[in-house]
Design a protein around this motif. Structure first.
Motif, PDB file in Angstrom:
ATOM      1  N   GLY A  17       0.795  -1.213   0.000  1.00  0.00           N
ATOM      2  CA  GLY A  17       0.000   0.000   0.000  1.00  0.00           C
ATOM      3  C   GLY A  17       0.833   1.271   0.000  1.00  0.00           C
ATOM      4  O   GLY A  17       2.047   1.244   0.214  1.00  0.00           O
ATOM      5  N   HIS A  18       0.152   2.397  -0.207  1.00  0.00           N
ATOM      6  CA  HIS A  18       0.801   3.708  -0.243  1.00  0.00           C
ATOM      7  C   HIS A  18       0.195   4.668   0.773  1.00  0.00           C
ATOM      8  O   HIS A  18       0.408   5.873   0.694  1.00  0.00           O
ATOM      9  CB  HIS A  18       0.706   4.291  -1.648  1.00  0.00           C
ATOM     10  CG  HIS A  18       1.359   3.450  -2.699  1.00  0.00           C
ATOM     11  ND1 HIS A  18       2.728   3.415  -2.886  1.00  0.00           N
ATOM     12  CD2 HIS A  18       0.829   2.570  -3.590  1.00  0.00           C
ATOM     13  CE1 HIS A  18       3.017   2.573  -3.868  1.00  0.00           C
ATOM     14  NE2 HIS A  18       1.886   2.047  -4.303  1.00  0.00           N
ATOM     15  N   GLY A  19      -0.578   4.124   1.727  1.00  0.00           N
ATOM     16  CA  GLY A  19      -1.088   4.950   2.804  1.00  0.00           C
ATOM     17  C   GLY A  19      -2.071   5.998   2.337  1.00  0.00           C
ATOM     18  O   GLY A  19      -2.809   5.840   1.363  1.00  0.00           O
ATOM     19  N   VAL A  20      -2.061   7.132   3.046  1.00  0.00           N
ATOM     20  CA  VAL A  20      -3.083   8.155   2.848  1.00  0.00           C
ATOM     21  C   VAL A  20      -3.006   8.797   1.464  1.00  0.00           C
ATOM     22  O   VAL A  20      -4.021   9.272   0.938  1.00  0.00           O
ATOM     23  CB  VAL A  20      -2.978   9.227   3.962  1.00  0.00           C
ATOM     24  CG1 VAL A  20      -1.701  10.041   3.824  1.00  0.00           C
ATOM     25  CG2 VAL A  20      -4.208  10.119   3.981  1.00  0.00           C
ATOM     26  N   PHE A  32      -5.440   7.159  -0.842  1.00  0.00           N
ATOM     27  CA  PHE A  32      -6.815   7.599  -0.622  1.00  0.00           C
ATOM     28  C   PHE A  32      -7.045   8.974  -1.214  1.00  0.00           C
ATOM     29  O   PHE A  32      -8.087   9.235  -1.826  1.00  0.00           O
ATOM     30  CB  PHE A  32      -7.115   7.594   0.878  1.00  0.00           C
ATOM     31  CG  PHE A  32      -8.536   7.953   1.231  1.00  0.00           C
ATOM     32  CD1 PHE A  32      -9.606   7.448   0.505  1.00  0.00           C
ATOM     33  CD2 PHE A  32      -8.805   8.791   2.311  1.00  0.00           C
ATOM     34  CE1 PHE A  32     -10.918   7.779   0.839  1.00  0.00           C
ATOM     35  CE2 PHE A  32     -10.103   9.115   2.649  1.00  0.00           C
ATOM     36  CZ  PHE A  32     -11.161   8.617   1.907  1.00  0.00           C
ATOM     37  N   ARG A  33      -6.073   9.863  -1.069  1.00  0.00           N
ATOM     38  CA  ARG A  33      -6.204  11.202  -1.640  1.00  0.00           C
ATOM     39  C   ARG A  33      -6.384  11.115  -3.161  1.00  0.00           C
ATOM     40  O   ARG A  33      -7.241  11.794  -3.746  1.00  0.00           O
ATOM     41  CB  ARG A  33      -4.967  12.040  -1.301  1.00  0.00           C
ATOM     42  CG  ARG A  33      -5.102  13.518  -1.675  1.00  0.00           C
ATOM     43  CD  ARG A  33      -3.784  14.255  -1.416  1.00  0.00           C
ATOM     44  NE  ARG A  33      -3.329  14.054  -0.061  1.00  0.00           N
ATOM     45  CZ  ARG A  33      -3.752  14.755   0.984  1.00  0.00           C
ATOM     46  NH1 ARG A  33      -4.659  15.704   0.801  1.00  0.00           N
ATOM     47  NH2 ARG A  33      -3.272  14.516   2.200  1.00  0.00           N
ATOM     48  N   SER A  34      -5.601  10.262  -3.805  1.00  0.00           N
ATOM     49  CA  SER A  34      -5.705  10.136  -5.262  1.00  0.00           C
ATOM     50  C   SER A  34      -7.041   9.514  -5.672  1.00  0.00           C
ATOM     51  O   SER A  34      -7.629   9.901  -6.691  1.00  0.00           O
ATOM     52  CB  SER A  34      -4.540   9.308  -5.808  1.00  0.00           C
ATOM     53  OG  SER A  34      -4.624   7.955  -5.394  1.00  0.00           O
ATOM     54  N   GLU A  86      -9.526  11.536  -8.143  1.00  0.00           N
ATOM     55  CA  GLU A  86      -9.915  10.914  -9.407  1.00  0.00           C
ATOM     56  C   GLU A  86     -11.430  10.920  -9.578  1.00  0.00           C
ATOM     57  O   GLU A  86     -11.936  10.917 -10.706  1.00  0.00           O
ATOM     58  CB  GLU A  86      -9.404   9.484  -9.468  1.00  0.00           C
ATOM     59  CG  GLU A  86      -7.904   9.372  -9.713  1.00  0.00           C
ATOM     60  CD  GLU A  86      -7.409   7.948  -9.522  1.00  0.00           C
ATOM     61  OE1 GLU A  86      -8.244   7.041  -9.273  1.00  0.00           O
ATOM     62  OE2 GLU A  86      -6.184   7.737  -9.602  1.00  0.00           O
ATOM     63  N   ARG A  87     -12.172  10.939  -8.473  1.00  0.00           N
ATOM     64  CA  ARG A  87     -13.639  10.915  -8.513  1.00  0.00           C
ATOM     65  C   ARG A  87     -14.243  12.296  -8.340  1.00  0.00           C
ATOM     66  O   ARG A  87     -15.453  12.428  -8.182  1.00  0.00           O
ATOM     67  CB  ARG A  87     -14.154   9.934  -7.459  1.00  0.00           C
ATOM     68  CG  ARG A  87     -13.924   8.488  -7.880  1.00  0.00           C
ATOM     69  CD  ARG A  87     -13.923   7.524  -6.717  1.00  0.00           C
ATOM     70  NE  ARG A  87     -13.778   6.144  -7.199  1.00  0.00           N
ATOM     71  CZ  ARG A  87     -12.612   5.619  -7.595  1.00  0.00           C
ATOM     72  NH1 ARG A  87     -11.503   6.347  -7.547  1.00  0.00           N
ATOM     73  NH2 ARG A  87     -12.543   4.372  -8.034  1.00  0.00           N
ATOM     74  N   LEU A 119      -8.455  13.509   6.168  1.00  0.00           N
ATOM     75  CA  LEU A 119      -8.394  12.133   5.681  1.00  0.00           C
ATOM     76  C   LEU A 119      -7.982  11.224   6.832  1.00  0.00           C
ATOM     77  O   LEU A 119      -6.881  11.365   7.387  1.00  0.00           O
ATOM     78  CB  LEU A 119      -7.418  12.018   4.507  1.00  0.00           C
ATOM     79  CG  LEU A 119      -7.673  12.997   3.348  1.00  0.00           C
ATOM     80  CD1 LEU A 119      -6.732  12.692   2.198  1.00  0.00           C
ATOM     81  CD2 LEU A 119      -9.124  12.956   2.880  1.00  0.00           C
ATOM     82  N   LEU A 120      -8.863  10.303   7.193  1.00  0.00           N
ATOM     83  CA  LEU A 120      -8.678   9.471   8.380  1.00  0.00           C
ATOM     84  C   LEU A 120      -8.664   7.990   8.006  1.00  0.00           C
ATOM     85  O   LEU A 120      -9.266   7.581   7.014  1.00  0.00           O
ATOM     86  CB  LEU A 120      -9.809   9.713   9.386  1.00  0.00           C
ATOM     87  CG  LEU A 120     -10.018  11.148   9.859  1.00  0.00           C
ATOM     88  CD1 LEU A 120     -11.250  11.229  10.764  1.00  0.00           C
ATOM     89  CD2 LEU A 120      -8.787  11.654  10.594  1.00  0.00           C
ATOM     90  N   LEU A 121      -8.014   7.208   8.841  1.00  0.00           N
ATOM     91  CA  LEU A 121      -8.008   5.749   8.712  1.00  0.00           C
ATOM     92  C   LEU A 121      -8.558   5.150   9.997  1.00  0.00           C
ATOM     93  O   LEU A 121      -8.077   5.447  11.093  1.00  0.00           O
ATOM     94  CB  LEU A 121      -6.580   5.240   8.480  1.00  0.00           C
ATOM     95  CG  LEU A 121      -6.405   3.710   8.419  1.00  0.00           C
ATOM     96  CD1 LEU A 121      -7.150   3.117   7.232  1.00  0.00           C
ATOM     97  CD2 LEU A 121      -4.918   3.348   8.369  1.00  0.00           C
TER      98      LEU A 121
END
Length: 257
Positions: A63-66, A69-71, A75-76, A85-87
């Motif tokens: 994975g690439h972490g947060v 998720f940002r990307s 993209e959407r 941005l939370l996990l």
């Protein structure tokens, strides 16, 4: 680092003719993946409890972490400049890591606007379900977000049907409901607990109260699988994973199913 310790309960109940249900205590953390943390938990470093970027946000164990998720959000079409941005995840315990499901959550003005359910199976597979309301409107617990089931998770459930997510995240509580439906069959799963700051004391108590962390969770999963097997539930072999890592759900506007 924003870090909260969610001492939660998870409840699972099988739908259909063959009944089975259980409730267990679990320990999750809610974090923005910053740098500061209590003594007993670390990011990308071994500790009693650890959060590792490579275990989240992308292919399993790559994975690439947060930033992943940002990307996904951008993209959407969701702006991320003002989003937190939370996990929400079960941290690794010593050397062991397993998460049936983690959630990436985009919060704006204190309210979730989108999330990704990062689902892992005991077969070593991962699929991510992206969910948001139209126009990235605020997500309330009463809103139902639907995603087609695409990955084999349980050997007792087919790759068919859909997930219905009711995602509750307030200033005080986490309250998530996932209903898998395939005709008259399926599973209800919930995760609920109070949001509290993570402290070394709370993390030490979790290690004593629910020892071995994710290893305990995996053992409980296999225990429940053994119960279903003894009840003669139909057992399916490992199925081929979906080609894509992430799929998009849709919004029912809180109208139910």
């Amino acid at each position: 680092m924003k870090l909260e310790h969610i001492q939660a309960q998870t409840h699972h109940a099988r739908r259909g003719a063959l009944k089975n249900a259980f409730t267990y205590g679990v320990d999750y953390v809610l974090t923005d993946l910053g740098s500061a943390a209590p003594l007993l938990i670390s990011r990308n470093r071994f500790n009693l409890w650890s959060i590792w970027d490579h275990r989240h946000g992308g292919a399993r164990d790559a994975g690439h972490g947060v930033e992943w998720f940002r990307s996904v959000l951008e993209e959407r079409g969701m702006p991320t400049e003002n989003a937190q941005l939370l996990l929400l995840t079960q941290p690794s315990f010593l050397w062991f890591h397993f998460n049936p499901v983690s959630f990436w959550i985009a919060v704006v003005d204190g309210t979730p606007r989108a999330f990704v359910a990062e689902v892992n199976s005991t077969f070593g597979q991962r699929h991510c379900y992206f969910c948001a309301r139209d126009g990235f409107a605020p997500i309330q617990k009463s809103d139902t977000l639907i995603a087609e089931k695409l990955m084999h998770v349980s050997p007792f459930q087919k790759i068919a049907g859909h997930y219905a997510f009711n995602f509750g995240l307030t200033e005080d509580n986490v309250d998530i409901r996932i209903t898998f439906k395939n005709g008259d069959h399926g599973v209800l799963a919930t995760l609920a607990g109070q949001r509290q700051p993570a402290t070394s004391r709370s993390l030490a108590w979790a290690a004593i109260r629910r020892p071995l962390g994710a290893a305990r969770v995996l053992a409980l999963i296999h225990w429940q699988a053994a119960i279903l097997y003894l009840k003669r539930a139909p057992f399916l072999k490992k199925q081929k994973p979906p080609e894509q890592l992430i799929s998009d759900g849709h919004d029912l506007h809180g109208a139910g199913e």
